[in-house]
Design a protein around this motif. Structure first.
Motif, PDB file in Angstrom:
ATOM      1  N   THR C 120     -17.453 -13.466  21.723  1.00 57.25           N
ATOM      2  CA  THR C 120     -15.983 -13.372  21.686  1.00 57.25           C
ATOM      3  C   THR C 120     -15.506 -11.916  21.699  1.00 57.25           C
ATOM      4  OG1 THR C 120     -16.031 -13.597  19.279  1.00 57.25           O
ATOM      5  CG2 THR C 120     -15.459 -15.568  20.542  1.00 57.25           C
ATOM      6  N   GLN C 121     -16.305 -11.017  21.149  1.00 54.80           N
ATOM      7  CA  GLN C 121     -15.911  -9.596  21.151  1.00 54.80           C
ATOM      8  C   GLN C 121     -15.794  -9.055  22.568  1.00 54.80           C
ATOM      9  OE1 GLN C 121     -14.897  -7.697  18.798  1.00 54.80           O
ATOM     10  NE2 GLN C 121     -15.436  -8.793  16.936  1.00 54.80           N
ATOM     11  N   GLY C 123     -14.729 -10.954  24.959  1.00 57.80           N
ATOM     12  CA  GLY C 123     -13.708 -11.780  25.607  1.00 57.80           C
ATOM     13  C   GLY C 123     -14.288 -13.011  26.285  1.00 57.80           C
ATOM     14  N   ILE C 124     -15.592 -13.263  26.065  1.00 56.42           N
ATOM     15  CA  ILE C 124     -16.172 -14.480  26.643  1.00 56.42           C
ATOM     16  C   ILE C 124     -16.549 -15.463  25.527  1.00 56.42           C
ATOM     17  CG2 ILE C 124     -16.896 -13.405  28.810  1.00 56.42           C
ATOM     18  CD1 ILE C 124     -19.700 -13.115  27.673  1.00 56.42           C
ATOM     19  N   VAL C 125     -17.085 -16.616  25.911  1.00 54.58           N
ATOM     20  CA  VAL C 125     -17.278 -17.699  24.941  1.00 54.58           C
ATOM     21  C   VAL C 125     -18.726 -18.203  24.985  1.00 54.58           C
ATOM     22  CG1 VAL C 125     -16.543 -20.049  24.348  1.00 54.58           C
ATOM     23  CG2 VAL C 125     -14.883 -18.401  25.230  1.00 54.58           C
ATOM     24  N   ALA C 126     -19.338 -18.338  23.816  1.00 54.85           N
ATOM     25  CA  ALA C 126     -20.675 -18.925  23.763  1.00 54.85           C
ATOM     26  C   ALA C 126     -20.565 -20.409  24.120  1.00 54.85           C
ATOM     27  CB  ALA C 126     -21.261 -18.768  22.357  1.00 54.85           C
ATOM     28  N   THR C 143     -21.749 -20.775  11.441  1.00 55.96           N
ATOM     29  CA  THR C 143     -21.629 -20.672  12.895  1.00 55.96           C
ATOM     30  C   THR C 143     -20.172 -20.552  13.321  1.00 55.96           C
ATOM     31  OG1 THR C 143     -23.637 -21.976  13.182  1.00 55.96           O
ATOM     32  CG2 THR C 143     -22.175 -21.816  15.085  1.00 55.96           C
ATOM     33  N   GLU C 144     -19.316 -21.400  12.740  1.00 51.50           N
ATOM     34  CA  GLU C 144     -17.910 -21.371  13.147  1.00 51.50           C
ATOM     35  C   GLU C 144     -17.290 -19.997  12.933  1.00 51.50           C
ATOM     36  OE1 GLU C 144     -15.076 -24.746  12.505  1.00 51.50           O
ATOM     37  OE2 GLU C 144     -14.041 -23.270  11.279  1.00 51.50           O
ATOM     38  N   GLN C 145     -17.533 -19.430  11.755  1.00 50.14           N
ATOM     39  CA  GLN C 145     -16.955 -18.123  11.470  1.00 50.14           C
ATOM     40  C   GLN C 145     -17.597 -17.036  12.337  1.00 50.14           C
ATOM     41  OE1 GLN C 145     -16.426 -17.228   7.275  1.00 50.14           O
ATOM     42  NE2 GLN C 145     -16.283 -15.047   7.697  1.00 50.14           N
ATOM     43  N   LEU C 147     -19.045 -17.246  15.300  1.00 57.20           N
ATOM     44  CA  LEU C 147     -18.677 -17.320  16.710  1.00 57.20           C
ATOM     45  C   LEU C 147     -17.217 -16.940  16.931  1.00 57.20           C
ATOM     46  CD1 LEU C 147     -20.552 -20.416  18.161  1.00 57.20           C
ATOM     47  CD2 LEU C 147     -21.265 -18.037  17.993  1.00 57.20           C
ATOM     48  N   GLN C 148     -16.344 -17.359  16.015  1.00 57.64           N
ATOM     49  CA  GLN C 148     -14.936 -16.997  16.187  1.00 57.64           C
ATOM     50  C   GLN C 148     -14.755 -15.481  16.125  1.00 57.64           C
ATOM     51  OE1 GLN C 148     -11.443 -19.029  15.060  1.00 57.64           O
ATOM     52  NE2 GLN C 148     -12.529 -20.623  13.969  1.00 57.64           N
ATOM     53  N   LEU C 149     -15.474 -14.839  15.210  1.00 55.89           N
ATOM     54  CA  LEU C 149     -15.325 -13.391  15.049  1.00 55.89           C
ATOM     55  C   LEU C 149     -16.266 -12.609  15.949  1.00 55.89           C
ATOM     56  CD1 LEU C 149     -14.984 -13.188  11.149  1.00 55.89           C
ATOM     57  CD2 LEU C 149     -13.171 -12.929  12.852  1.00 55.89           C
ATOM     58  N   GLN C 151     -19.395 -12.083  15.299  1.00 54.59           N
ATOM     59  CA  GLN C 151     -19.956 -11.233  14.259  1.00 54.59           C
ATOM     60  C   GLN C 151     -21.422 -10.845  14.520  1.00 54.59           C
ATOM     61  OE1 GLN C 151     -18.482 -12.950  10.748  1.00 54.59           O
ATOM     62  NE2 GLN C 151     -19.046 -11.255   9.397  1.00 54.59           N
TER      63      GLN C 151
END
Lengths: 242, 242, 242
Positions: C120-121, C123-126, C143-145, C147-149, C151
């Motif tokens: 996500t950093q 600008g793309i999505v796993a 995982t949710e946190q 992937l959203q961040l 991290q």
């Protein structure tokens, strides 16, 4: 409910059949709202599935045996009663499964006692519903590593990974189980039962739908020459130990 | 977004309807990229579903009420915005659900405040999507035990099991929430939103597909004589407390 | 199996293709029962998917590239061999995925090295199967946190959340991996392999069934103007760093 199948509570076909019948009777009995599962042979909670049922028998026998293992799991994991395991000894393989089916697990605080699904160490494989029951308790990652290695956990490690909920001194295990039972029985039965069913339904339905396929799978696996040989080697080693 | 439904932010039909409309407006508003959910009545984040909506009403009323509860969950759990719960008080049942729907949970470090899905204590049952939301946050085992017992967790315990992400002194809760929001908003919106949707889609789709069945299920449960009686008893007790 | 694609083991189309072919050869080779995955460039385990493969190319190219990424994952996550990641450097995005596919992860105890799915950093999505692999390792909430961040976790934090299993001093990483491998290889191969397959089958089947849809999804996402622009900006920044 004390398991008495000396010397080590092996889960034989007879024992499993009696276990399921006994459980069903208690289930129907409105007076009985909870059971404490423990062993009449301190030091060993249950040695797990009886290997003699899996060696040198007919396909019909394996079919009957596996159906009885499934039945035990379906009845215990799906029980409406509060089920507490008072694990007063080691608990490998099927013994660990019994514990995992319960609502709460208390283990004797003795590092000589170990618990785990150690099937791979015997050259056999825990079926998907053993795996699902363990994942539901300790999560996917711990289960994956445990099952691949066939790992047994001494009680302090079992507590750390959440395979059991509480360790108590060996002589306090029954009184603690009784106290926990009292606490669980304060919850309105009807709501607790429905909640338990909401939690476990998906896992249980999965086996119900694939029950015959799972039996066929077991029978074709266990009748392989290589598996029969490796189980015979294992049984010889067990005998020599005695 | 401050919840104001004095005295305890009960989730009434009116409140839920306004909540969903308000959320939808913010969702469409391109300027608003995140919301902080908190209570205008410190000491109680939200008392959960309004029990008066579930007692002595018509089946039509129960249907409308449950649809509104679903709608709130669908909108909040599926929100494209960054959602942070600033839990400045106790938060039982539906209040806990609000918190669980958020992306991040900050709770006041006050052991007098507790949080949990305690439905069974009232004799009712958390539906499968409450359960799924909790499993997604704290895992299956903790959820199973919590829901069966209807357990409330004082804030330090809530932190330990992962029901909240962070405890801060009560007077720092809004500033901490604002700081966390700033951090989350540095992530490219589009990628964060898609990721959030990838994470939550399965859980959300499950209710979408069974929405009417879930309503019927609720209505037939709540209209039972035994459930109505036990909720009336509970309401009497609440009144006497005041 | 040392990854050599200087300077940072970018997962290019060529590299991925060779990786999958190499893995397949070892898979068939009965003498090879396990692999240790490490980097020939200490300091960086793998920099992840090669961004140059995702910018300014044709739809055919993106299709071939994404199929190669899927193939690598299917082969490594589904490998019958014991797979151990000896993570001797940082490991973002696709590099983290390589590690997550292994049976066991050892990381150099150097807080300068970090690991995570940080898509996500950029600008793309796993995609969902990256997500599933991570959930299987660290659970849903983390995982949710993460992937959203997007991290990245310094090695001590990676250990804390279970993203890696063990930290060792940098010069002990190969010997530790070899010792762990020895331990895993004591388990009967056949039972271990079946168990691994029981554990991972559902996750793998999910991608197998949606493989073409997942490719289409990737191609239509990556060919968007906005995504191409943001990747170009990112590449410029990388070049300026050098």
């Amino acid at each position: 409910m004390k398991m008495k199948n000396p010397p080590v509570n092996r889960l034989s076909l007879d024992f499993l059949t009696e276990f399921s019948i006994g459980l069903e009777k208690l289930e129907i009995d409105r007076v009985c709202r909870g059971i404490i599962l423990t062993s009449a042979s301190p030091g060993i909670f249950s040695a797990g599935l009886d290997i003699t049922e899996m060696v040198g028998k007919s396909a019909e026998h394996y079919t009957a045996f596996w159906r009885a293992v499934q039945e035990m799991w379906l009845k215990l994991y799906g029980s409406n009663m509060v089920t507490i395991a008072a694990i007063n000894g080691s608990s490998p393989a099927g013994g660990c499964l019994l514990a995992l089916c319960s609502d709460y697990r208390i283990m004797a605080d003795n590092p000589a006692y170990a618990i785990g699904l150690n099937e791979t160490q015997l050259g056999i494989v825990a079926p998907f519903w053993f795996k699902d029951t363990m994942i539901n308790t300790v999560g996917n990652r711990v289960t994956e590593q445990s099952l691949q290695l066939g790992q047994m956990y001494p009680s302090p490690d079992a507590l750390k990974i959440g395979l059991v909920d509480q360790l108590v001194p060996e002589d306090k295990i029954q009184s603690t189980a009784a106290a926990i039972m009292t606490k669980w029985l304060t919850v309105p039965d009807h709501a607790r039962q429905l909640t338990k069913s909401v939690m476990r339904k998906t896992t249980i339905d999965k086996l119900v739908k694939q029950r015959e396929a799972d039996i066929n799978n077991f029978v074709s696996f266990i009748t392989r020459d290589s598996i029969q040989k490796s189980l015979q080697v294992y049984m010889e080693r067990l005998k020599q130990k005695k």
